[in-house]
Enzyme design. Structure first.
Site, PDB file in Angstrom:
ATOM      1  N   HIS A  47       0.858  -1.220   0.121  1.00 28.89           N
ATOM      2  CA  HIS A  47       0.067   0.007   0.046  1.00 28.89           C
ATOM      3  C   HIS A  47       0.941   1.256   0.026  1.00 28.89           C
ATOM      4  CE1 HIS A  47      -3.655   2.463   0.461  1.00 28.89           C
ATOM      5  NE2 HIS A  47      -3.097   2.949   1.244  1.00 28.89           N
ATOM      6  N   PHE A 119       0.723  21.000   5.056  1.00 25.72           N
ATOM      7  CA  PHE A 119      -0.153  19.846   5.235  1.00 25.72           C
ATOM      8  C   PHE A 119      -0.934  19.872   6.470  1.00 25.72           C
ATOM      9  CE2 PHE A 119      -0.444  15.008   3.781  1.00 25.72           C
ATOM     10  CZ  PHE A 119      -0.307  15.454   2.392  1.00 25.72           C
ATOM     11  N   TRP A 158       3.759 -15.030  -0.831  1.00 26.80           N
ATOM     12  CA  TRP A 158       3.477 -15.944   0.324  1.00 26.80           C
ATOM     13  C   TRP A 158       2.506 -15.278   1.382  1.00 26.80           C
ATOM     14  CZ3 TRP A 158       7.687 -19.673   1.725  1.00 26.80           C
ATOM     15  CH2 TRP A 158       8.267 -20.167   0.521  1.00 26.80           C
ATOM     16  N   GLN A 233      -8.595   6.855  12.087  1.00 25.95           N
ATOM     17  CA  GLN A 233      -8.645   7.982  11.322  1.00 25.95           C
ATOM     18  C   GLN A 233      -9.392   8.138   9.961  1.00 25.95           C
ATOM     19  OE1 GLN A 233      -5.014   9.933   9.078  1.00 25.95           O
ATOM     20  NE2 GLN A 233      -5.460  11.413  10.824  1.00 25.95           N
ATOM     21  N   HIS A 235     -10.424   9.990   6.466  1.00 29.29           N
ATOM     22  CA  HIS A 235      -9.877  11.055   5.877  1.00 29.29           C
ATOM     23  C   HIS A 235     -11.235  11.913   5.266  1.00 29.29           C
ATOM     24  CE1 HIS A 235      -7.876  13.417   2.621  1.00 29.29           C
ATOM     25  NE2 HIS A 235      -6.579  12.753   3.082  1.00 29.29           N
ATOM     26  N   LEU A 245      -8.971   8.079  -2.546  1.00 35.44           N
ATOM     27  CA  LEU A 245      -8.375   9.149  -1.745  1.00 35.44           C
ATOM     28  C   LEU A 245      -8.324  10.417  -2.969  1.00 35.44           C
ATOM     29  CD1 LEU A 245      -7.259  10.353   0.973  1.00 35.44           C
ATOM     30  CD2 LEU A 245      -5.030   9.825  -0.163  1.00 35.44           C
ATOM     31  N   GLU A 248      -5.014  15.526   0.154  1.00 35.65           N
ATOM     32  CA  GLU A 248      -5.183  16.755   0.937  1.00 35.65           C
ATOM     33  C   GLU A 248      -4.626  18.076  -0.003  1.00 35.65           C
ATOM     34  OE1 GLU A 248      -4.723  16.002   5.011  1.00 35.65           O
ATOM     35  OE2 GLU A 248      -3.665  17.678   5.231  1.00 35.65           O
ATOM     36  N   ARG A 288      -7.884  16.231  10.112  1.00 36.73           N
ATOM     37  CA  ARG A 288      -8.598  15.606   9.279  1.00 36.73           C
ATOM     38  C   ARG A 288      -9.728  15.185  10.210  1.00 36.73           C
ATOM     39  NH1 ARG A 288      -4.126  11.867   6.721  1.00 36.73           N
ATOM     40  NH2 ARG A 288      -3.429  13.271   5.021  1.00 36.73           N
ATOM     41  N   HIS A 356      -9.190   5.921   6.712  1.00 33.74           N
ATOM     42  CA  HIS A 356      -7.726   6.223   6.131  1.00 33.74           C
ATOM     43  C   HIS A 356      -6.548   5.575   6.653  1.00 33.74           C
ATOM     44  CE1 HIS A 356      -4.897   8.168   3.306  1.00 33.74           C
ATOM     45  NE2 HIS A 356      -4.388   8.921   4.434  1.00 33.74           N
ATOM     46  N   ARG A 391      -3.258  11.063  13.650  1.00 34.74           N
ATOM     47  CA  ARG A 391      -2.043  11.262  12.921  1.00 34.74           C
ATOM     48  C   ARG A 391      -1.953  12.364  12.166  1.00 34.74           C
ATOM     49  NH1 ARG A 391       0.043   9.734   7.732  1.00 34.74           N
ATOM     50  NH2 ARG A 391      -2.032   9.209   7.203  1.00 34.74           N
TER      51      ARG A 391
HETATM   52  C1  LIG Z   1      -4.224   6.283  -0.581  1.00 33.96           C
HETATM   53  C2  LIG Z   1      -3.309   6.473   0.567  1.00 33.96           C
HETATM   54  C3  LIG Z   1      -2.577   7.503   0.805  1.00 33.96           C
HETATM   55  C4  LIG Z   1      -1.662   7.709   1.655  1.00 33.96           C
HETATM   56  N1  LIG Z   1      -0.904   9.119   1.543  1.00 33.96           N
HETATM   57  C5  LIG Z   1      -0.089   9.199   2.517  1.00 33.96           C
HETATM   58  C6  LIG Z   1       0.912  10.256   2.589  1.00 33.96           C
HETATM   59  O1  LIG Z   1       0.911  11.088   1.624  1.00 33.96           O
HETATM   60  N2  LIG Z   1       1.860  10.592   3.356  1.00 33.96           N
HETATM   61  C7  LIG Z   1       1.769   9.701   4.582  1.00 33.96           C
HETATM   62  O2  LIG Z   1       2.710  10.143   5.361  1.00 33.96           O
HETATM   63  N3  LIG Z   1       1.182   8.537   4.622  1.00 33.96           N
HETATM   64  C8  LIG Z   1       0.209   8.247   3.514  1.00 33.96           C
HETATM   65  N4  LIG Z   1      -0.553   7.151   3.660  1.00 33.96           N
HETATM   66  C9  LIG Z   1      -0.261   6.189   4.988  1.00 33.96           C
HETATM   67  C10 LIG Z   1       0.866   5.500   4.721  1.00 33.96           C
HETATM   68  O3  LIG Z   1       1.250   5.273   3.184  1.00 33.96           O
HETATM   69  C11 LIG Z   1       0.670   3.935   5.239  1.00 33.96           C
HETATM   70  O4  LIG Z   1       0.549   3.983   6.409  1.00 33.96           O
HETATM   71  C12 LIG Z   1       2.093   3.279   5.065  1.00 33.96           C
HETATM   72  O5  LIG Z   1       2.385   3.371   3.558  1.00 33.96           O
HETATM   73  C13 LIG Z   1       2.104   1.678   5.567  1.00 33.96           C
HETATM   74  O6  LIG Z   1       3.402   1.058   5.150  1.00 33.96           O
HETATM   75  P1  LIG Z   1       3.863  -0.048   5.679  1.00 33.96           P
HETATM   76  O7  LIG Z   1       5.024  -0.407   5.471  1.00 33.96           O
HETATM   77  O8  LIG Z   1       3.509  -0.144   7.414  1.00 33.96           O
HETATM   78  O9  LIG Z   1       2.687  -1.243   5.103  1.00 33.96           O
HETATM   79  P2  LIG Z   1       2.351  -1.497   3.729  1.00 33.96           P
HETATM   80  O10 LIG Z   1       2.692  -0.534   2.820  1.00 33.96           O
HETATM   81  O11 LIG Z   1       0.680  -1.701   3.636  1.00 33.96           O
HETATM   82  O12 LIG Z   1       2.855  -2.985   3.298  1.00 33.96           O
HETATM   83  C14 LIG Z   1       2.275  -3.923   4.133  1.00 33.96           C
HETATM   84  C15 LIG Z   1       3.138  -5.333   3.704  1.00 33.96           C
HETATM   85  O13 LIG Z   1       2.670  -6.252   4.425  1.00 33.96           O
HETATM   86  C16 LIG Z   1       2.564  -7.553   3.654  1.00 33.96           C
HETATM   87  N5  LIG Z   1       1.576  -8.451   3.985  1.00 33.96           N
HETATM   88  C17 LIG Z   1       0.207  -7.877   4.929  1.00 33.96           C
HETATM   89  N6  LIG Z   1      -0.207  -9.090   5.457  1.00 33.96           N
HETATM   90  C18 LIG Z   1       0.587 -10.231   4.859  1.00 33.96           C
HETATM   91  C19 LIG Z   1       0.581 -11.621   5.278  1.00 33.96           C
HETATM   92  N7  LIG Z   1      -0.463 -12.123   6.140  1.00 33.96           N
HETATM   93  N8  LIG Z   1       1.316 -12.313   4.926  1.00 33.96           N
HETATM   94  C20 LIG Z   1       2.403 -11.998   4.075  1.00 33.96           C
HETATM   95  N9  LIG Z   1       2.502 -10.537   3.851  1.00 33.96           N
HETATM   96  C21 LIG Z   1       1.620  -9.841   4.241  1.00 33.96           C
HETATM   97  C22 LIG Z   1       1.793  -6.835   2.263  1.00 33.96           C
HETATM   98  O14 LIG Z   1       1.991  -7.754   1.272  1.00 33.96           O
HETATM   99  C23 LIG Z   1       2.804  -5.495   2.330  1.00 33.96           C
HETATM  100  O15 LIG Z   1       4.024  -6.014   1.521  1.00 33.96           O
HETATM  101  C24 LIG Z   1      -1.617   7.003   2.827  1.00 33.96           C
HETATM  102  C25 LIG Z   1      -2.248   5.780   2.998  1.00 33.96           C
HETATM  103  C26 LIG Z   1      -3.147   5.646   1.712  1.00 33.96           C
HETATM  104  C27 LIG Z   1      -4.115   4.132   1.931  1.00 33.96           C
END
Ligand SMILES: Cc1cc2nc3c(=O)[nH]c(=O)nc-3n(C[C@H](O)[C@H](O)[C@H](O)COP(=O)(O)OP(=O)(O)OC[C@H]3O[C@@H](n4cnc5c(N)ncnc54)[C@H](O)[C@@H]3O)c2cc1C
Length: 582
Positions: A47, A119, A158, A233, A235, A245, A248, A288, A356, A391
């Site tokens: 994501h 922001f 996996w 949160q 949005h 989304l 902002e 937000r 969000h 946040r």
């Molecule tokens: C549309 C959108 C826009 C955003 N914009 C912003 C922004 O501009 N600025 C900001 O600061 N934040 C933003 N956010 C929030 C931020 O992007 C996320 O909080 C952050 O990217 C999450 O990163 P992460 O590495 O924790 O998880 P993610 O990037 O969600 O990655 C999760 C990983 O876990 C793996 N996984 C999950 N479950 C399993 C399982 N059971 N088995 C194996 N693998 C698994 C997935 O495959 C993936 O690789 C946004 C969020 C969204 C949804």
């Protein structure tokens, strides 16, 4: 039975921003450490890739680490742990510059300095960005950097179903290799959970379909507490049907929010901002949670617009003109054209608040350690907590770097201090393989369908645990979630095949979501106050005397988690009124 066994020193579950940053940190700590990275999707589909807006870190000369810390703490309504925030703001600029060295093309001013944008909730501009595809570029830079290290082994596509434990320690995980359906045991000296958020507990969300709280539920099932789960949160500007989304940045560039009478209704609400002139310019950039709450109040006054997917209001950017929209908000236009069939140059965009981000998550300390030895967490799945009750936009992407790095380093140190690999977990892994067969693939007589249970969960979470909550509604949601947990035991899977069995994965994801739902509802019931994103109509005031504390939800067999509290760490900023300026 288990189809194959693997072992590594540090196993990372999740290959988004947090997981990949952690993998690099482990690899850098000691080249001898073997790192495994599991992801249910190809890493670049995590994501993180969809983040548009940007990542916060102090860079301008009129800014300071204390300003960033204060904005984060007051924005979080004093629920943030201030020692964690201080570490975060201090390490943030270094991490951002490192990321540039790894290839992230930060947008720049004409004079070559890093460009920053405003922001919501930040008093000073400190949001770095890479056009309107910040997450894409960050994830790309991290991904290509991991490719340098031979000791990082990836397990793409996996799906993890269980954490393995032995002797009070986390020893690895069980995962289904989705292309073959084979069940694998992967042992490790330390495991870092980086599985992202769980927005899919709710019906309307900006979150990708894969954000189903898997890691949170896995840790919860392993006896680790989930912290601050009541803080969800919204949005204020998602597209009504898809939840996609509308960044902002559209409001930062000067977009207006209008009710059904074409009136900028935010001027009627207290957004916690000083009412300086020109008020009409800054109100759309209020925090937000306040903007989302104002929407509900407008709805209650009958001033929103009825649509096929519920009520909505309008985001109007027409007055910015074609040139600005094309140059600064091209992605907003593209999304509107593709998903709503409207052109924002000529038409108003229908928007509504959508879920969000989860402020809560796996309870960790400042180094990503959990209460289970050998288990770490970082990113949106973890709750350190820097985000408190709400946040601030653009803090999350930076959090992935700072705390991905910290968790990676501490897991690496822990792994270096451990000997041997022969853990007594093979029988657990075999049991899990048998469970997958018994409860899903070979089960007969089940009647319930995934889609029905999910739909009912969505409806009850939106109704009871949405933007405004009351005891009566929360209790109703709690009963419903317990009923759904019961009915889940009677689930039927029609697809019995091994290759890419997405129905099987969907069943696991639903089971994770139901666990997350039960913690959100129970934590929200217990918190008898209103703070940040948690608004109780029956307890409309913040209550520092009784609730300046993090909630910890522990799993119980009866489906009602036990809630305990732990103090918020306050270092230099005593609780005060929540005021935003710009
Ligand atoms: C549309 C959108 C826009 C955003 N914009 C912003 C922004 O501009 N600025 C900001 O600061 N934040 C933003 N956010 C929030 C931020 O992007 C996320 O909080 C952050 O990217 C999450 O990163 P992460 O590495 O924790 O998880 P993610 O990037 O969600 O990655 C999760 C990983 O876990 C793996 N996984 C999950 N479950 C399993 C399982 N059971 N088995 C194996 N693998 C698994 C997935 O495959 C993936 O690789 C946004 C969020 C969204 C949804």
């Amino acid at each position: 039975m288990i189809d194959a066994q693997h072992s590594c020193d540090v196993l990372i579950i999740g290959a988004g921003g947090a997981g990949l940053r952690a993998a690099i940190a482990v690899a850098e700590t000691d080249p001898k450490l073997k790192v495994g990275v599991i992801s249910k999707v190809y890493p670049m589909r995590s994501h993180t890739v969809s983040a548009e807006g940007g990542a916060a870190a102090v860079i301008k000369s009129d800014d300071s680490l204390d300003h960033h810390a204060y904005d984060t703490i007051s924005g979080g309504d004093w629920m943030s742990d201030q020692d964690a925030v201080e570490a975060f703001v201090n390490e943030a600029p270094k991490e951002m510059i490192r990321l540039e060295h790894w290839g992230c093309p930060w947008s720049r001013q004409d004079d070559g300095h890093i460009a920053v944008r405003p922001f919501g909730g930040m008093k000073i501009e400190r949001t770095w960005f890479a056009a309107d595809k910040t997450g894409f570029h960050m994830l790309h830079a991290l991904f290509q950097t991991t490719l340098k290290y031979d000791q990082i082994q990836r397990f793409d596509e996996w799906f993890v179903t269980k954490l393995l434990e032995d002797d009070g320690r986390c020893r690895g995980a069980v995962a289904i290799e989705m292309v073959t359906g084979k069940v694998h045991e992967i042992t490790a000296k330390a495991v870092i959970v980086c599985t992202g958020g769980s927005g899919k507990v709710f019906p309307y969300t900006t979150n990708a379909n894969i954000k189903t709280g898997d890691g949170m539920a896995l840790a919860y099932r392993a006896g680790v507490a989930l912290k601050d789960m009541e803080f969800v949160q919204y949005h204020p500007t998602g597209l009504p049907f898809t939840g996609i989304l509308i960044t902002e940045a559209a409001r930062a560039e000067g977009g207006y929010l209008l009710n059904k009478d074409g009136y900028r209704y935010l001027q009627d609400y207290d957004l916690g901002q000083p009412q300086t002139k020109p008020v009409l310019r800054s109100m759309e950039l209020g925090p937000r949670d306040r903007l989302s709450q104002a929407f509900v109040q407008e709805q209650e006054k009958g001033r929103t617009i009825e649509g096929p997917y519920g009520q909505y209001v309008h985001l109007d950017i027409r007055h910015l003109g074609e040139k600005i929209i094309q140059s600064k908000l091209p992605f907003v236009r593209e999304l509107c054209l593709k998903y709503e069939n409207i052109d924002p140059i000529k038409e108003m965009i229908p928007v509504r608040p959508v879920v969000h981000y989860m402020m809560g998550g796996i309870h960790t300390n400042i180094n990503g350690e959990t209460s289970l030895k050998g288990l770490y967490a970082a990113g949106e799945t973890a709750c350190v907590s820097i985000n408190g009750a709400n946040r601030l936009g653009s803090n999350s992407l930076t959090e992935l770097l700072v705390f991905g790095n910290r968790a990676g380093k501490s897991a690496a140190e822990f792994a270096l201090g451990q000997n041997g690999t022969g853990y007594a977990v093979s029988s657990q892994a075999s049991d899990e393989a048998i469970r997958i067969d018994r409860e899903f693939l070979r089960k007969t007589g089940g009647k319930e369908k995934i889609a029905d249970l999910r739909k009912e969960m969505h409806a009850c979470m939106e109704e009871g645990a949405g933007i405004y909550r009351t005891e009566a509604l929360l209790k109703k949601s709690q009963e419903k979630v317990m009923e759904l947990q019961e009915r889940f035991k009677n689930l039927r899977i029609d697809d019995r095949s091994k290759t890419f069995n997405t129905e099987l994965v969907g069943a696991f994801e639903l089971s994770y979501l139901l666990d997350i739902a039960e913690t959100i509802v129970q934590c929200a019931l217990h918190r008898k106050e209103s703070r940040g994103s948690h608004q109780r109509k029956d307890f409309p005031k913040r209550d520092d005397e009784n609730f300046l504390a993090h909630s910890l939800a522990y799993r119980k067999e009866n489906g009602i988690p036990e809630i305990k509290y732990t103090p918020v760490s306050i270092t230099r900023w005593p609780p005060g009124e929540r005021i935003y300026g710009r």
